[in-house]
Design an enzyme around this catalytic site. Structure first.
Site, short mmCIF file in Angstrom:
data_model
loop_
_atom_site.label_atom_id
_atom_site.label_comp_id
_atom_site.label_asym_id
_atom_site.label_seq_id
_atom_site.Cartn_x
_atom_site.Cartn_y
_atom_site.Cartn_z
N GLY A 48 39.72 -1.95 7.55
CA GLY A 48 39.26 -1.43 6.27
C GLY A 48 40.37 -1.55 5.25
N GLN A 53 44.77 0.68 -2.24
CA GLN A 53 45.78 0.10 -1.36
C GLN A 53 46.31 -1.23 -1.88
OE1 GLN A 53 43.36 0.81 2.43
NE2 GLN A 53 45.49 0.95 3.12
N CYS A 110 47.46 2.86 9.41
CA CYS A 110 47.08 2.52 8.04
C CYS A 110 47.92 1.35 7.56
CB CYS A 110 47.29 3.73 7.13
SG CYS A 110 46.85 3.45 5.41
N LEU A 111 47.30 0.42 6.86
CA LEU A 111 48.02 -0.73 6.32
C LEU A 111 49.06 -0.30 5.29
CD1 LEU A 111 45.09 -3.28 5.89
CD2 LEU A 111 46.70 -3.06 7.80
N HIS A 152 38.45 7.39 6.66
CA HIS A 152 39.80 6.95 6.31
C HIS A 152 39.79 6.24 4.95
CE1 HIS A 152 43.88 5.30 7.51
NE2 HIS A 152 43.54 4.48 6.52
N GLU A 153 38.86 5.30 4.78
CA GLU A 153 38.82 4.54 3.53
C GLU A 153 38.39 5.41 2.35
OE1 GLU A 153 40.38 1.82 3.52
OE2 GLU A 153 40.45 1.70 5.70
N HIS A 156 41.20 7.37 0.97
CA HIS A 156 42.04 6.59 0.04
C HIS A 156 41.50 6.65 -1.39
CE1 HIS A 156 45.18 4.79 2.40
NE2 HIS A 156 44.34 4.27 3.27
#
Length: 195
Positions: A48, A53, A110-111, A152-153, A156
């Site tokens: 995702g 991000q 997480c990225l 999670h997304e 963000h």
């Protein structure tokens, strides 16, 4: 185009993103952004990626949990997490509703925090009402790992990161996770962390 992923400490990750209008969603700029976000997510690789991000404060995220990721994982790992492949899709202006089923804990990464992981409690089941890339209304019913990805997304998009929700004692580098924790059940991890 592969975009730079913002890392923890960049302000865009801590600010609420703004909603998009139907007219904006259909513009070539947003459609190109969606394509670049997919490319960036796949190159990372990740499951995702939210617009904040990549430095864009819009309520937009792309999601895809590819079968090739799952093929590398043991069946018991997939079963415990209720993880299945998820086709690529876009969520825009999402509204999240927690469904019955309680919370479940698993390690999450997480990225925007490369190289780290921690245990995060997330709702087992959710419903998400949003728009897709064609500005059409969509309702998503998800459970297990897919519900975790959505939460999670969507976090963000509200300026929240998993470190805000993590069990702080479980925060660790990816290398130590792979070496010491990866093959333990969540029950075993919880026991070790609670000692």
């Amino acid at each position: 185009m592969n975009l730079k992923v913002c890392e923890a400490g960049e302000m865009v990750l801590r600010q609420p993103a703004r909603a998009l209008t139907v007219k904006e969603i259909l513009t070539p700029e947003i459609q190109d952004l969606i394509g670049s976000m997919y490319e960036t997510m796949r190159a990372a690789p990740g499951v995702g990626l939210a617009a904040p991000q990549i430095g864009v404060g819009l309520q937009l995220a792309v999601i895809e949990d590819r079968q090739e990721f799952l093929g590398k994982l043991p069946p018991e790992y997939l079963a415990e997490r209720q993880r299945v492949a998820v086709a690529p899709h876009v969520i825009i202006n999402p509204r999240l509703t927690i469904e019955a089923g309680g919370d479940v804990e698993f390690f999450e990464g997480c990225l925007s925090l490369p190289g780290f992981t921690a245990i995060v409690a997330r709702a087992h089941a959710v419903r998400v009402e949003c728009l897709n890339e064609r500005a059409e209304p969509v309702t998503i019913e998800a459970h297990g790992w897919y519900a975790r990805i959505l939460q999670h997304e969507i976090d963000h998009l509200h300026g929240t990161m998993y470190i805000d929700r993590m069990m702080s004692r479980s925060f660790m580098g990816r290398e130590n996770f792979e070496r010491h924790w990866k093959n333990l059940s969540m029950g075993e991890c919880r026991k070790l962390l609670d000692e």
